[in-house]
Structure formats: structure tokens, C-alpha cells
Design an enzyme around this catalytic site. Structure first.
Site, mmCIF file in Angstrom:
data_model
loop_
_atom_site.group_PDB
_atom_site.id
_atom_site.type_symbol
_atom_site.label_atom_id
_atom_site.label_comp_id
_atom_site.label_asym_id
_atom_site.label_seq_id
_atom_site.Cartn_x
_atom_site.Cartn_y
_atom_site.Cartn_z
ATOM 1 N N ASN A 1 9.496 11.227 5.625
ATOM 2 C CA ASN A 1 9.362 10.608 6.576
ATOM 3 C C ASN A 1 9.979 11.272 7.818
ATOM 4 O O ASN A 1 11.618 11.079 7.696
ATOM 5 C CB ASN A 1 10.498 8.988 5.725
ATOM 6 C CG ASN A 1 10.787 7.706 7.211
ATOM 7 O OD1 ASN A 1 10.081 7.636 7.459
ATOM 8 N ND2 ASN A 1 11.156 6.897 6.085
ATOM 9 N N TRP A 2 9.818 10.553 8.815
ATOM 10 C CA TRP A 2 10.216 11.186 10.448
ATOM 11 C C TRP A 2 10.960 10.037 10.551
ATOM 12 O O TRP A 2 12.136 10.127 11.807
ATOM 13 C CB TRP A 2 8.932 11.666 11.451
ATOM 14 C CG TRP A 2 8.377 12.661 11.121
ATOM 15 C CD1 TRP A 2 7.476 13.429 10.231
ATOM 16 C CD2 TRP A 2 7.037 13.133 11.482
ATOM 17 N NE1 TRP A 2 7.215 14.239 9.939
ATOM 18 C CE2 TRP A 2 6.237 14.031 11.630
ATOM 19 C CE3 TRP A 2 6.471 12.508 12.889
ATOM 20 C CZ2 TRP A 2 4.714 14.848 11.357
ATOM 21 C CZ3 TRP A 2 5.041 13.373 13.286
ATOM 22 C CH2 TRP A 2 4.298 13.986 12.379
ATOM 23 N N LYS A 3 11.032 8.968 10.501
ATOM 24 C CA LYS A 3 11.637 7.649 10.848
ATOM 25 C C LYS A 3 11.090 7.959 12.371
ATOM 26 O O LYS A 3 10.036 8.082 13.220
ATOM 27 C CB LYS A 3 13.091 7.825 10.854
ATOM 28 C CG LYS A 3 13.338 8.562 9.592
ATOM 29 C CD LYS A 3 15.126 8.291 9.463
ATOM 30 C CE LYS A 3 14.656 8.617 7.622
ATOM 31 N NZ LYS A 3 16.298 8.135 6.945
ATOM 32 N N HIS B 1 12.340 -0.751 4.341
ATOM 33 C CA HIS B 1 13.027 0.797 4.235
ATOM 34 C C HIS B 1 14.477 -0.683 4.782
ATOM 35 O O HIS B 1 14.510 -0.928 5.687
ATOM 36 C CB HIS B 1 13.009 1.796 5.544
ATOM 37 C CG HIS B 1 13.837 2.871 5.742
ATOM 38 N ND1 HIS B 1 15.075 2.854 5.917
ATOM 39 C CD2 HIS B 1 13.010 4.045 4.625
ATOM 40 C CE1 HIS B 1 15.266 3.599 5.823
ATOM 41 N NE2 HIS B 1 14.406 4.379 4.713
ATOM 42 N N GLU C 1 16.804 1.535 6.488
ATOM 43 C CA GLU C 1 17.200 0.921 8.226
ATOM 44 C C GLU C 1 16.643 -0.212 8.748
ATOM 45 O O GLU C 1 16.556 -0.640 9.649
ATOM 46 C CB GLU C 1 16.225 2.117 8.419
ATOM 47 C CG GLU C 1 17.417 3.244 8.306
ATOM 48 C CD GLU C 1 17.049 4.936 8.401
ATOM 49 O OE1 GLU C 1 15.218 5.041 9.089
ATOM 50 O OE2 GLU C 1 17.375 6.157 7.741
ATOM 51 N N GLU D 1 15.382 3.753 -2.807
ATOM 52 C CA GLU D 1 16.426 4.908 -2.100
ATOM 53 C C GLU D 1 17.939 4.356 -2.403
ATOM 54 O O GLU D 1 18.116 2.689 -0.497
ATOM 55 C CB GLU D 1 15.683 5.068 -0.633
ATOM 56 C CG GLU D 1 14.899 5.301 -0.556
ATOM 57 C CD GLU D 1 14.230 6.126 0.652
ATOM 58 O OE1 GLU D 1 14.026 7.161 0.694
ATOM 59 O OE2 GLU D 1 13.844 5.376 1.980
ATOM 60 N N GLY E 1 20.493 10.170 4.380
ATOM 61 C CA GLY E 1 20.716 10.591 5.842
ATOM 62 C C GLY E 1 22.648 11.157 5.328
ATOM 63 O O GLY E 1 22.943 11.814 6.458
ATOM 64 N N SER F 1 18.582 11.791 0.688
ATOM 65 C CA SER F 1 19.106 13.120 0.824
ATOM 66 C C SER F 1 18.689 14.686 0.230
ATOM 67 O O SER F 1 19.166 15.108 -0.347
ATOM 68 C CB SER F 1 20.646 13.430 0.635
ATOM 69 O OG SER F 1 21.195 12.630 1.416
ATOM 70 N N GLY G 1 13.374 12.501 4.151
ATOM 71 C CA GLY G 1 13.865 11.751 5.489
ATOM 72 C C GLY G 1 13.826 13.623 6.784
ATOM 73 O O GLY G 1 13.397 14.020 6.874
ATOM 74 N N GLY G 2 15.726 13.565 6.296
ATOM 75 C CA GLY G 2 15.333 14.446 7.366
ATOM 76 C C GLY G 2 15.021 15.871 7.192
ATOM 77 O O GLY G 2 14.772 16.792 7.991
HETATM 78 P P1 PGA Z 1 16.736 11.582 4.519
HETATM 79 O O1 PGA Z 1 16.129 9.955 4.138
HETATM 80 O O2 PGA Z 1 16.071 12.263 3.283
HETATM 81 O O3 PGA Z 1 17.212 11.846 5.222
HETATM 82 O O4 PGA Z 1 18.431 10.918 3.725
HETATM 83 C C1 PGA Z 1 15.015 9.395 3.387
HETATM 84 C C2 PGA Z 1 14.638 8.129 3.922
HETATM 85 O O5 PGA Z 1 15.411 7.131 4.502
HETATM 86 O O6 PGA Z 1 13.134 8.097 3.192
#
Ligand code: PGA
Length: 251
Positions: free
Chosen positions: A8-10, A94, A96, A166, A172, A211, A232-233
Site C-alpha cells: 500500500n503506497w498510500k 482504510h 486513514e 490493521e 506506521g 508495521s 505500507g512503509g
Molecule cells: P504500515 O502501513 O506498514 O506503514 O504500518 C500499513 C497500512 O496502513 O496499510
């Protein structure tokens, strides 16, 4: 069942960088037992598709969608539009988006139904906040979120869904959820899916996200009822993400 890893590049990488990422990632050696997808910003779907060539790895995913086919919905993108680029998966709900854009359970449910009808697999994201876990409400909260999100879905659809657990406090932050806690939650999620869909509920992949990195990915993937991860990251660098995929399945 193959394990599924979704990057997930966001809100990272417009078309130019997205194309470069895909071309770099295609040079990575990848375990055959993995299904790999990458969720890119809408504007980068065409470039990502063009850079994939014939290989088809990774599969394409979107990060959001609107629930109508077309109409007066300024700024929105329909499932059919995503389909034009061969999108296989689409994230919905998600945390966010729930936090910054007011996405509700009801909206998530409508998006999931619209995607399923189009043949795109919705990736339904659910998870508790730190305060909810501290109060011991995490299982209840996540069960309720999931039940609401799948309310309109059919168990006989051509495009069964994916669920991504999640925990909001793990996204993150570097504070990943312990495998024991994740296992307990994934069991609860599986029970909701089986209750709703019967046997099909046993086959719906349930991913962990929050994470995930090269140090913990193998532990998650070897935990009962964890069928993959949402990253994500640790997916932003194509070579690091390639390494993460190889670490996930060490052989
Ligand atoms: P993260 O994000 O791996 O940076 O914690 C995961 C996500 O929000 O899908």
C-alpha cells in the site's frame, strides 16, 4: 491457499515514479507461492499497468473507489474505471480514510458491493484504536466493523473479498501487533466470515497490516489464520519490498 502480500503506497508515487517502481520490482526474484499486489494512487494506475508488461506481477490494486457506476459525483472514480486498467483488488475502509475523510461503515459496505459486482476483490480494512484495545473492546469493535462492511456481500460472488486486520495503533508506528494478539483477532474474524458465508468464509484471505517489515513478516505468515500481509512503509522501496517477499517465504 497462496499467501497474499499487498503493498500500500498510500499517497506516494505519481505516474513517473510508479512506472520506475514497477520496472525495478520486476527485476526481483519472487517466491512462486506468493500472490503479490500493489495498491497505487488512481492517477498512477495507467503507468503502473503499462510498466507491468506481460508478466502480470505484481497484480494491480487501487486504494479507494466510489460505489456508483457513473454520474454526478465530482472527483470520484467508479469500479468500472478501475477495471479498465485491469485492477484486481481495491482497498476499502482504510483507517486513514475513516479518520481523515469521514468514511463510515455504511460507505465501506456500499463500496464493497460495487466492487464485487464489477469483479474486483474488495480488501476490507478493519481495526481498533489504541484506546479501544486498552478498554478491552477490540474484539467487539472489529467484529462490528466487519459485520457492517460485509452486510451486502454475497457468498457466491465471482470476486470474493479479502479482509485486512490493521490495528490503528500499529499503522506506521513501528509498534507491530504481537502474533498472539493477531492470532486471537484473526480467529474472531474467521468466525464472523464463516457465520456469514459458510464454507466460503474459510477461504477468504485474512491479512494482517501494521508495521510489517522484513523482521516480522515470516512470523505473521506462519501464524494460524494469517493468510497474508498489507504493507505500507516497507513497500516504498521496490528492492526492500522484494526482499520482504523473499523473507516471507524463505525457500
Ligand atoms: P504500515 O502501513 O506498514 O506503514 O504500518 C500499513 C497500512 O496502513 O496499510
Amino acid at each position: 491457499m497462496h499467501k497474499l502480500i499487498i503493498a500500500n503506497w498510500k499517497m506516494h508515487y505519481g505516474p513517473v515514479k510508479a512506472g520506475a517502481w514497477i520496472r525495478a520490482f520486476r527485476r526481483e526474484r519472487l517466491p512462486k507461492e506468493l500472490e503479490i499486489a500493489v495498491a497505487v494512487p488512481h492517477v498512477s494506475l495507467p503507468a503502473a499497468r503499462a510498466s507491468l508488461g506481460r508478466a502480470g506481477v505484481p497484480l494491480l490494486a487501487a486504494q479507494d473507489v466510489f460505489w456508483a457506476d457513473e454520474g454526478a459525483f465530482t472527483g470520484e472514480v467508479s469500479p468500472a474505471m478501475l477495471k479498465e486498467f485491469g485492477t484486481s483488488f481495491c482497498l476499502v475502509g482504510h483507517s486513514e480514510r475513516r479518520a481523515h475523510l469521514g468514511e463510515t461503515d455504511e460507505m465501506v459496505a456500499k463500496k464493497a458491493v460495487a466492487l464485487q459486482k464489477t469483479g474486483i476483490r474488495p480488501v476490507i480494512c478493519i481495526g481498533e484504536t489504541e484506546a479501544q484495545r486498552k478498554k478491552g473492546e477490540h474484539l467487539k469493535v472489529v467484529r462490528a466493523e466487519l459485520t457492517a462492511a460485509i452486510a451486502g456481500l454475497k457468498g457466491d460472488g465471482q470476486a470474493p473479498m479479502v479482509v485486512a486486520y490493521e490495528p490503528v495503533w500499529a499503522i506506521g508506528t513501528g509498534k507491530s501487533c504481537s502474533t498472539e494478539d493477531a492470532k486471537q483477532m484473526h480467529e474472531a474474524i474467521r468466525a464472523v466470515l464463516v457465520k456469514k458465508f459458510g464454507k466460503l468464509g474459510e477461504e477468504i484471505p485474512v491479512l494482517y497490516g501494521g508495521s510489517v517489515d522484513t523482521r516480522n513478516v515470516a512470523d505473521y505468515l506462519s501464524t494460524t489464520n494469517i493468510d497474508g500481509v498489507l504493507v505500507g512503509g516497507a513497500s516504498l522501496d521496490p528492492r526492500q519490498f522484494g526482499l520482504l517477499c523473499r523473507t516471507a517465504m524463505p525457500n
